[in-house]
Design a protein around this motif. Structure first.
Motif, PDB file in Angstrom:
ATOM      1  N   GLU A 149      23.468  52.441  23.549  1.00  0.00           N
ATOM      2  CA  GLU A 149      24.026  51.188  24.031  1.00  0.00           C
ATOM      3  C   GLU A 149      25.529  51.335  24.274  1.00  0.00           C
ATOM      4  O   GLU A 149      26.254  51.838  23.420  1.00  0.00           O
ATOM      5  CB  GLU A 149      23.759  50.063  23.033  1.00  0.00           C
ATOM      6  N   LEU A 150      25.957  50.907  25.472  1.00  0.00           N
ATOM      7  CA  LEU A 150      27.373  50.984  25.836  1.00  0.00           C
ATOM      8  C   LEU A 150      27.920  49.566  25.995  1.00  0.00           C
ATOM      9  O   LEU A 150      27.471  48.814  26.864  1.00  0.00           O
ATOM     10  CB  LEU A 150      27.537  51.745  27.160  1.00  0.00           C
ATOM     11  N   PRO A 151      28.884  49.182  25.149  1.00  0.00           N
ATOM     12  CA  PRO A 151      29.496  47.853  25.279  1.00  0.00           C
ATOM     13  C   PRO A 151      30.381  47.802  26.534  1.00  0.00           C
ATOM     14  O   PRO A 151      31.184  48.716  26.781  1.00  0.00           O
ATOM     15  CB  PRO A 151      30.340  47.714  24.014  1.00  0.00           C
ATOM     16  N   LEU A 152      30.228  46.744  27.312  1.00  0.00           N
ATOM     17  CA  LEU A 152      30.978  46.593  28.549  1.00  0.00           C
ATOM     18  C   LEU A 152      31.428  45.147  28.730  1.00  0.00           C
ATOM     19  O   LEU A 152      30.877  44.228  28.120  1.00  0.00           O
ATOM     20  CB  LEU A 152      30.115  46.972  29.756  1.00  0.00           C
ATOM     21  N   HIS A 153      32.400  44.983  29.594  1.00  0.00           N
ATOM     22  CA  HIS A 153      32.802  43.665  30.073  1.00  0.00           C
ATOM     23  C   HIS A 153      32.779  43.744  31.597  1.00  0.00           C
ATOM     24  O   HIS A 153      32.821  44.831  32.179  1.00  0.00           O
ATOM     25  CB  HIS A 153      34.191  43.299  29.563  1.00  0.00           C
ATOM     26  N   PHE A 154      32.727  42.597  32.256  1.00  0.00           N
ATOM     27  CA  PHE A 154      32.624  42.601  33.718  1.00  0.00           C
ATOM     28  C   PHE A 154      33.511  41.513  34.307  1.00  0.00           C
ATOM     29  O   PHE A 154      33.614  40.403  33.775  1.00  0.00           O
ATOM     30  CB  PHE A 154      31.180  42.356  34.154  1.00  0.00           C
ATOM     31  N   VAL A 155      34.146  41.835  35.431  1.00  0.00           N
ATOM     32  CA  VAL A 155      34.912  40.843  36.176  1.00  0.00           C
ATOM     33  C   VAL A 155      35.015  41.301  37.631  1.00  0.00           C
ATOM     34  O   VAL A 155      35.052  42.508  37.917  1.00  0.00           O
ATOM     35  CB  VAL A 155      36.322  40.648  35.566  1.00  0.00           C
ATOM     36  N   ASN A 156      35.051  40.347  38.536  1.00  0.00           N
ATOM     37  CA  ASN A 156      35.226  40.642  39.960  1.00  0.00           C
ATOM     38  C   ASN A 156      36.667  40.329  40.327  1.00  0.00           C
ATOM     39  O   ASN A 156      37.111  39.184  40.240  1.00  0.00           O
ATOM     40  CB  ASN A 156      34.264  39.792  40.797  1.00  0.00           C
ATOM     41  N   THR A 157      37.419  41.354  40.736  1.00  0.00           N
ATOM     42  CA  THR A 157      38.820  41.183  41.131  1.00  0.00           C
ATOM     43  C   THR A 157      38.976  41.422  42.628  1.00  0.00           C
ATOM     44  O   THR A 157      39.934  42.032  43.087  1.00  0.00           O
ATOM     45  CB  THR A 157      39.731  42.138  40.334  1.00  0.00           C
ATOM     46  N   GLY A 158      38.000  40.940  43.380  1.00  0.00           N
ATOM     47  CA  GLY A 158      37.924  41.199  44.816  1.00  0.00           C
ATOM     48  C   GLY A 158      36.746  42.098  45.094  1.00  0.00           C
ATOM     49  O   GLY A 158      36.102  42.008  46.135  1.00  0.00           O
ATOM     50  N   VAL A 159      36.480  43.002  44.169  1.00  0.00           N
ATOM     51  CA  VAL A 159      35.276  43.845  44.128  1.00  0.00           C
ATOM     52  C   VAL A 159      34.824  43.901  42.671  1.00  0.00           C
ATOM     53  O   VAL A 159      35.614  43.673  41.755  1.00  0.00           O
ATOM     54  CB  VAL A 159      35.534  45.273  44.684  1.00  0.00           C
ATOM     55  N   PRO A 160      33.562  44.214  42.401  1.00  0.00           N
ATOM     56  CA  PRO A 160      33.055  44.180  41.026  1.00  0.00           C
ATOM     57  C   PRO A 160      33.552  45.338  40.165  1.00  0.00           C
ATOM     58  O   PRO A 160      33.620  46.480  40.622  1.00  0.00           O
ATOM     59  CB  PRO A 160      31.534  44.249  41.221  1.00  0.00           C
TER      60      PRO A 160
END
Length: 284
Positions: A149-160
């Motif tokens: 399992e890899l902990p991640l966060h996500f946000v789109n700053t114009g591209v994902p």
């Protein structure tokens, strides 16, 4: 010798780089290439060793009348895919447009992600751009990579962008792990860019990025730097201003203030030249 008599008509270009993220730029106002024909050109021109070589290609074009924009761009990754936005590319485009007299030092230009405000410092290579507002922030995600399992966060700053905070940045296998996340089922169908970030001190991060479309680790990624700063601030690791050291050793500044997002860094004109489409197997 008349080179064009031997090699066919040539296309003038400008090679720009922002923190090691390099781009072939073409002033398309008079050339008038159809955007539908650009992907094939991009793949051939950006191919290293066989073409000019670059992470992407930028076409500067006339803005629609009455739009209030200085110009628009057509931006493509090296694989020919069109991208909505590129942070380092936007700084390179802005400085080149100013150098060509296409725009004043402070101007707004059009991208697929929306209008971008740019300020070029006439006395240095520094360019500051206001990017579109980050969206779709999702914290504390988990994806499974090779049964781990890899902990991640996500946000789109114009591209994902996916962001993983790590302790030992040098130990990360960016190509292998980044590619696995980029094509992971969780992020389909569009896929995602992947950033690995480490905290280096108060307000300072170091960053390595696997870029979608380039399909490799790049020396820098502007929208990735912004994504990393957004996540780090949400985690309480940084404040309004963050200095980010990229793989290429350059520094990018990210400012998140009053609901606005700014990216600051150098943009350099490395050389100018002309390529021969016929030699690249292109029929333009």
């Amino acid at each position: 010798m008349d080179l064009e008599a031997v090699c066919g008509p040539s296309v003038p270009f400008f090679k720009m780089q922002g923190c090691g993220n390099d781009f072939v730029c073409v002033d398309n106002r008079e050339l008038g290439y159809d955007p539908a024909d650009m992907p094939d050109m991009v793949v051939a021109v950006c191919r290293r060793a066989f073409g000019v070589g670059a992470d992407g290609m930028i076409f500067l074009d006339q803005a629609p009348a009455g739009s209030g924009l200085a110009y628009i761009w057509h931006f493509f990754n090296a694989d020919g895919s069109r991208a909505e936005m590129c942070g380092n590319g936007s700084r390179c485009a802005a400085r080149l447009a100013w150098m060509l007299g296409l725009a004043p030092a402070s101007h707004v230009f059009g991208t697929d992600a929306g209008p971008i405000e740019a300020v070029v410092d006439p006395d240095s290579s520094q360019v500051t751009v206001r990017l579109t507002d980050p969206k779709d922030l999702r914290m504390d995600l988990t994806v499974e990579i090779e049964h781990q399992e890899l902990p991640l966060h996500f946000v789109n700053t114009g591209v994902p962008h996916a962001v993983a905070v790590v302790e030992d940045l040098e130990a990360v296998e960016v190509w292998k792990l980044g590619r696995a996340v980029r094509f992971h089922e969780f992020f389909k169908p569009a896929g995602t860019n992947v950033n690995f970030v480490a905290v280096e001190g108060p307000g300072r991060l170091s960053l390595r990025t696997y870029e979608r479309g380039v399909e490799d680790e790049t020396y820098a990624c502007g929208t990735g730097a912004v994504a990393s700063a957004v996540v780090a601030r949400k985690l309480g690791l940084t404040g309004e201003e963050t200095v980010i050291t990229t793989t290429g050793g350059e520094e990018l500044g990210v400012i998140l203030k009053d609901g606005k997002t700014y990216l600051r860094g150098a943009a350099e004109l490395v050389f100018t030249g002309a390529f021969f489409p016929q030699s690249l197997g292109l029929d333009l």
